[in-house]
Design a protein around this motif. Structure first.
Motif, PDB file in Angstrom:
ATOM      1  N   LEU A 268      -9.050  -8.862  -4.485  1.00  0.00           N
ATOM      2  CA  LEU A 268      -7.965  -9.700  -4.992  1.00  0.00           C
ATOM      3  C   LEU A 268      -6.859  -8.887  -5.639  1.00  0.00           C
ATOM      4  N   PHE A 269      -7.206  -7.769  -6.207  1.00  0.00           N
ATOM      5  CA  PHE A 269      -6.266  -7.030  -7.043  1.00  0.00           C
ATOM      6  C   PHE A 269      -5.707  -5.795  -6.347  1.00  0.00           C
ATOM      7  N   GLY A 270      -6.126  -5.538  -5.124  1.00  0.00           N
ATOM      8  CA  GLY A 270      -5.661  -4.355  -4.418  1.00  0.00           C
ATOM      9  C   GLY A 270      -4.207  -4.467  -3.983  1.00  0.00           C
ATOM     10  N   VAL A 271      -3.473  -3.374  -4.068  1.00  0.00           N
ATOM     11  CA  VAL A 271      -2.073  -3.357  -3.626  1.00  0.00           C
ATOM     12  C   VAL A 271      -1.984  -3.764  -2.158  1.00  0.00           C
ATOM     13  N   ASN A 272      -2.876  -3.207  -1.329  1.00  0.00           N
ATOM     14  CA  ASN A 272      -2.830  -3.486   0.103  1.00  0.00           C
ATOM     15  C   ASN A 272      -3.116  -4.951   0.418  1.00  0.00           C
ATOM     16  N   THR A 273      -3.902  -5.599  -0.451  1.00  0.00           N
ATOM     17  CA  THR A 273      -4.195  -7.023  -0.263  1.00  0.00           C
ATOM     18  C   THR A 273      -2.909  -7.834  -0.188  1.00  0.00           C
ATOM     19  N   TRP A 274      -1.931  -7.433  -0.985  1.00  0.00           N
ATOM     20  CA  TRP A 274      -0.682  -8.198  -1.083  1.00  0.00           C
ATOM     21  C   TRP A 274       0.394  -7.684  -0.132  1.00  0.00           C
ATOM     22  N   THR A 275       0.557  -6.388  -0.040  1.00  0.00           N
ATOM     23  CA  THR A 275       1.592  -5.866   0.862  1.00  0.00           C
ATOM     24  C   THR A 275       1.269  -6.190   2.315  1.00  0.00           C
ATOM     25  N   GLN A 277       0.059  -8.826   3.398  1.00  0.00           N
ATOM     26  CA  GLN A 277       0.380 -10.228   3.653  1.00  0.00           C
ATOM     27  C   GLN A 277       1.885 -10.490   3.653  1.00  0.00           C
ATOM     28  N   GLY A 278       2.657  -9.439   3.410  1.00  0.00           N
ATOM     29  CA  GLY A 278       4.100  -9.630   3.432  1.00  0.00           C
ATOM     30  C   GLY A 278       4.689  -9.963   2.086  1.00  0.00           C
ATOM     31  N   TYR A 279       4.063  -9.467   1.026  1.00  0.00           N
ATOM     32  CA  TYR A 279       4.684  -9.535  -0.294  1.00  0.00           C
ATOM     33  C   TYR A 279       5.532  -8.283  -0.451  1.00  0.00           C
ATOM     34  N   LEU A 280       6.779  -8.437  -0.844  1.00  0.00           N
ATOM     35  CA  LEU A 280       7.696  -7.305  -0.958  1.00  0.00           C
ATOM     36  C   LEU A 280       7.352  -6.474  -2.194  1.00  0.00           C
ATOM     37  N   PRO A 281       7.377  -5.147  -2.079  1.00  0.00           N
ATOM     38  CA  PRO A 281       7.091  -4.301  -3.247  1.00  0.00           C
ATOM     39  C   PRO A 281       7.947  -4.647  -4.462  1.00  0.00           C
ATOM     40  N   ALA A 282       9.232  -4.951  -4.237  1.00  0.00           N
ATOM     41  CA  ALA A 282      10.109  -5.275  -5.370  1.00  0.00           C
ATOM     42  C   ALA A 282       9.656  -6.546  -6.072  1.00  0.00           C
ATOM     43  N   ALA A 283       9.141  -7.514  -5.312  1.00  0.00           N
ATOM     44  CA  ALA A 283       8.674  -8.769  -5.908  1.00  0.00           C
ATOM     45  C   ALA A 283       7.368  -8.547  -6.664  1.00  0.00           C
ATOM     46  N   ILE A 284       6.470  -7.769  -6.068  1.00  0.00           N
ATOM     47  CA  ILE A 284       5.206  -7.460  -6.742  1.00  0.00           C
ATOM     48  C   ILE A 284       5.490  -6.733  -8.050  1.00  0.00           C
ATOM     49  N   LEU A 285       6.387  -5.752  -7.980  1.00  0.00           N
ATOM     50  CA  LEU A 285       6.708  -4.965  -9.170  1.00  0.00           C
ATOM     51  C   LEU A 285       7.300  -5.850 -10.259  1.00  0.00           C
TER      52      LEU A 285
END
Length: 482
Positions: A268-275, A277-285
């Protein structure tokens, strides 16, 4: 203020996919504080666990940080005045420090520990219960230094342990928590500082490196508070001053209300889990900026440079925040909407079937930018542009009339463009007193086989007249055969 120097010191163990969002938060706060105060941000690689350290994971650390815009002033790939920046290349420094600590009475040789050191080091991080077992002082603590040194010279394997005074009270002022923290020596275990293979543990290496690299401020999670007295002991034993040490909150798993387990870090908490899926790095940050830190006003959207300018350690929250995937969805939707059509196209292309041409996808982009929370939604969402799906009939009570009338009107349409399609169908709705929402829902479910699509009239224009009429005809045929 004296020169500000912060550091981020990740361990390249585990797979590249194991890098998690907490890793990014720690790098972000160290970076932001250094840059806010005109200082230097150092990247140091803690690779003393040689059996588990991986070159591909180290490369991924560099890649992930830079994908978030977090770059460093000194590091393994850049060099700097205090190189090398990989701990495996600094062994003589740690070994010399361990020898000095023994000479000064702050550490001792333990010749029984090599048989169990791996289990002991692991136990120190596993649970508080196992940590209690380590508080039992080894017999080697009382061996005469001269006798121990003779055994070392004779080649007996050993570890070097911290020799914690039981009657000592350790204390420091936590510069983030804004309070004095105390520890009683009798509660602090004699942790291993130097392993039998000549490599340091975290407790020795972090102090030696922070001293050598002139680190002024240490940011770390509250789970490391219990290690602080050991580090204070080592600083004193080496005759060095202590940097500003501060601890920030840990992120809680919303499913358990507890700190994320190592297993869940990637799930759930992995960076790759979100990127992935198409979550933008700027939005995650941007989301991570506010996970444990609160600005003075109610601003939520920050670029990295804006965050650096606004960052104030006084805004660090004491309570442990809970990871909120829905809030991350909101941030990502905001950033997707802000992209130019071309940038959205570039970001979306990997998530969309190649059966949709670049030409068609360029036409679709303006229709979907405000409708998705993550780019991975585009796959199924846009599937109907290249694949005829099963129609849906059960949403209104006028399905047959809606589709039959629409088919008749659209067959007569010569100039197939959005303006004409809109005009024909608007007139049709008015002439037949149809409910607009029900009418378009039936068209959508016939043409796309889905209740949720980009605007259906625009979709029909992109699909073209032949495909649109074929799908309406086929849907009506299936309906009549039921």
């Amino acid at each position: 203020m004296a020169d500000v120097r912060t550091r981020f010191a990740p361990s390249p163990t585990g797979t590249p996919e194991s890098i998690h969002l907490g890793f990014v938060i720690r790098a972000l706060w160290n970076y932001a504080y250094a840059k806010k105060n005109g200082g230097q941000f150092v990247l140091r690689i803690e690779d003393t666990d040689q059996k588990r350290s991986r070159a591909d994971t180290e490369a991924e650390i560099f890649k992930v940080l830079r994908s978030f815009g977090i770059d460093w002033d000194e590091g393994p790939d850049k060099g700097g005045p205090y190189a090398p920046y990989r701990q495996s290349e600094r062994l003589t420094l740690y070994q010399e420090a361990a020898r000095k600590l023994v000479e000064n009475g702050y550490a001792y040789y333990d010749f029984e520990a090599p048989q169990r050191e791996k289990e002991e080091i692991k136990a120190a991080y596993d649970s508080d219960e196992k940590l209690k077992e380590l508080k039992i002082r080894p017999k080697a603590r009382d061996e005469r230094p001269e006798a121990a040194l003779e055994r070392v010279k004779n080649g007996e394997p050993y570890v070097v342990r911290a020799k914690i005074p039981e009657d000592r009270v350790f204390e420091y002022e936590d510069w983030i928590l804004k309070k004095k923290v105390k520890f009683f020596g009798k509660e602090v275990p004699d942790m291993i500082l130097l392993k039998s293979d000549g490599f340091p543990t975290y407790h020795l290496a972090v102090v030696v490196d922070d001293v050598a690299m002139k680190i002024s401020h240490v940011f770390r999670g509250q789970e490391w508070i219990s290690s602080t007295p050991i580090h204070l002991h080592v600083y004193e034993g080496l005759g060095e001053s202590v940097p500003n040490i501060g601890h920030f909150s840990v992120i809680l798993d919303p499913r358990t209300g507890k700190k994320f387990s190592k297993r869940d870090m990637t799930a759930l908490f992995g960076v790759n889990t979100w990127t992935s899926q198409g979550y933008l790095p700027a939005a995650i940050l941007n989301y991570l900026m506010l996970l444990g830190w609160a600005p003075k006003d109610n601003q939520e959207l920050f670029t990295l440079s804006e965050f650096v300018a606004a960052f104030d350690q006084n805004g660090v929250q004491k309570a442990n925040p809970t990871f909120n995937a829905a809030k991350l969805d909101w941030f990502n939707s905001q950033y997707l909407q802000k992209l130019s059509d071309e940038d959205f196209f570039v970001s979306a292309r990997p998530f969309v079937s190649k059966e949709i041409s670049d030409e068609i996808l360029h036409k679709i982009v303006p229709l979907v930018k405000t409708r998705v929370k993550k780019l991975s939604e585009l796959g199924e969402y846009l599937e109907y542009f290249y694949k005829q799906k099963e129609p849906i009939f059960d949403l209104t009570d006028k399905y047959k009339e809606h589709v039959t009338k629409a088919l008749e009107a659209l067959e007569k349409t010569n100039d197939w463009n959005l303006e004409t399609i809109n005009s024909q169908l608007t007139n049709l709705i008015g002439e037949n007193n149809f409910k607009t929402g029900d009418f378009y829902m039936d068209l959508r479910c016939s043409i796309a086989g889905s209740r949720s699509t980009p605007p259906i009239n625009e979709s029909m224009e992109i699909l073209g007249k032949d495909v649109t009429l074929t799908r309406l005809t086929d849907a009506l045929s299936v309906y009549n055969k039921r």
